[in-house]
Scaffold this active site. Sequence first.
Site, mmCIF file in Angstrom:
data_model
loop_
_atom_site.group_PDB
_atom_site.id
_atom_site.type_symbol
_atom_site.label_atom_id
_atom_site.label_comp_id
_atom_site.label_asym_id
_atom_site.label_seq_id
_atom_site.Cartn_x
_atom_site.Cartn_y
_atom_site.Cartn_z
ATOM 1 N N ASP A 59 -3.111 10.701 -3.093
ATOM 2 C CA ASP A 59 -3.045 9.858 -3.440
ATOM 3 C C ASP A 59 -3.252 10.114 -4.522
ATOM 4 O O ASP A 59 -2.938 9.351 -6.343
ATOM 5 C CB ASP A 59 -4.539 8.474 -3.624
ATOM 6 C CG ASP A 59 -3.419 7.867 -2.156
ATOM 7 O OD1 ASP A 59 -3.617 7.129 -2.009
ATOM 8 O OD2 ASP A 59 -3.559 8.467 -0.860
ATOM 9 N N ARG B 26 -6.739 -0.399 -8.562
ATOM 10 C CA ARG B 26 -6.953 0.053 -7.423
ATOM 11 C C ARG B 26 -6.868 1.177 -7.503
ATOM 12 O O ARG B 26 -6.131 1.748 -8.580
ATOM 13 C CB ARG B 26 -5.416 0.634 -5.631
ATOM 14 C CG ARG B 26 -5.785 -0.342 -4.598
ATOM 15 C CD ARG B 26 -5.385 -0.030 -3.280
ATOM 16 N NE ARG B 26 -6.286 0.726 -3.471
ATOM 17 C CZ ARG B 26 -6.173 0.892 -1.315
ATOM 18 N NH1 ARG B 26 -5.273 1.116 -0.711
ATOM 19 N NH2 ARG B 26 -6.746 1.522 -1.556
ATOM 20 N N LYS C 44 -6.766 9.400 2.073
ATOM 21 C CA LYS C 44 -7.187 8.270 2.934
ATOM 22 C C LYS C 44 -8.533 8.969 3.682
ATOM 23 O O LYS C 44 -8.455 10.366 3.556
ATOM 24 C CB LYS C 44 -5.925 7.421 3.568
ATOM 25 C CG LYS C 44 -6.810 6.671 4.801
ATOM 26 C CD LYS C 44 -7.397 5.249 4.058
ATOM 27 C CE LYS C 44 -6.166 5.067 2.826
ATOM 28 N NZ LYS C 44 -6.707 4.045 2.296
ATOM 29 N N GLN D 56 -4.131 2.282 9.405
ATOM 30 C CA GLN D 56 -2.370 2.496 9.184
ATOM 31 C C GLN D 56 -2.047 2.734 10.074
ATOM 32 O O GLN D 56 -0.371 3.230 10.213
ATOM 33 C CB GLN D 56 -2.871 2.745 7.700
ATOM 34 C CG GLN D 56 -3.454 1.579 6.143
ATOM 35 C CD GLN D 56 -4.632 2.054 5.862
ATOM 36 O OE1 GLN D 56 -5.579 2.593 6.602
ATOM 37 N NE2 GLN D 56 -5.104 2.186 4.670
ATOM 38 N N ARG E 81 0.626 -1.307 0.020
ATOM 39 C CA ARG E 81 -0.014 -0.039 0.041
ATOM 40 C C ARG E 81 0.706 1.239 0.159
ATOM 41 O O ARG E 81 2.201 1.352 -0.021
ATOM 42 C CB ARG E 81 -0.524 -0.194 0.867
ATOM 43 C CG ARG E 81 -0.232 -0.098 2.548
ATOM 44 C CD ARG E 81 -0.789 0.488 3.993
ATOM 45 N NE ARG E 81 -0.930 2.062 3.580
ATOM 46 C CZ ARG E 81 0.166 2.544 3.953
ATOM 47 N NH1 ARG E 81 1.158 2.228 4.415
ATOM 48 N NH2 ARG E 81 0.097 4.229 3.928
#
Length: 352
Positions: A241, A107, A252, A210, A69
């Site tokens: 991202d 993803r 996130k 996370q 990730r």
Amino acid sequence: YCECSHQQTMAYNLEQRKSLLPDINHLSLCVKDAHLTILDQRLLPDQEVWLSVNTVEDMWEHINTLAVRGAPLIGCAAALSLAIHAVNSWPAENEVVQKAEYLKTSRPTAVNLMYCCDKISQVGLATPDYSPQNICKIAYELIQEDSSKCDAMSTFGASLINEGENILHHCNTGSLATMGAGTALGVIRKAHSMGKKIHVYVDETRPLLQGGRLTYTLICDNMAAHLMKAGKIDRVFVGADRVAMNGDFANKIGTYSVAVLAKFHNIPFHPVAPLSTLDFESETGDNIPIEQRSPNEVRGAFGVFWAPSNSPTYNPAFDVTPGELITSLVLDKGVFSPSEIKQGALKALAGQ
């Protein structure tokens, strides 16, 4: 590229494979004797388990299930899996592109994955070279590029931090998520190395926790407002991202909430990202696709469930923070204010 090269019957011996795929010993990714393994981040911090990547399909699964990730890391890991496939299979030109496009479906939000896959596919080149040698060369250049960008981001971001500041971080953006020092956590590490005597709070980052794998002062996501009101947060750094041209950015889930809280409490808020996270095709965050994930990630964690198995859920992996909520955007090319972004500063970076 010779269209017939994939038909060659000669296989590389181990020494030839090792020369094409030099060893890498990174915190979350390893190449040893031309064999790729990735650290299963789902099991941290209690277990250290390394997963083999023998096929492109293996990497798709590892990315999709979050064993690997972090936007920069999944891009580099995907590129490496394509390089290993090239060495093992001498694929035809159309197969290289097909495998790269397949990996992009693992993803949909993190644009670094698209960036790295397109680099391997050599999108836009009039005469692409799909030889195993060149695909490996591109993959290793992407890894070095990411490491260098982390260093640049860290330096630019750390210059914003004053001595003794209390910093809030959301998610986990360090060496586990990149091939270098990290994005937002790279900034924090750099400030610490400069002796700025900072203190760091980190959100646990539901639903997959996370942030809970880090060793800073851990808080639940819903405690950030309390800390801000109490004057215990001086600055916020987060990763990204995908960044649209107007400064809107996906990160996130929960990042948008932190940005709104920071704005209300007049706390500087900085996303940190490499140039490969910019989406030059998206004018605003409305164009960013948001990944929806399994209901069980909301119903529980790590095999323990606290909600009824038939509870309806809503589980977007990311949210989009409007650009007007940021104090500045930290890139490997510098620090950009909202006014500079509004004047087209991000668009001007295209092709760099």
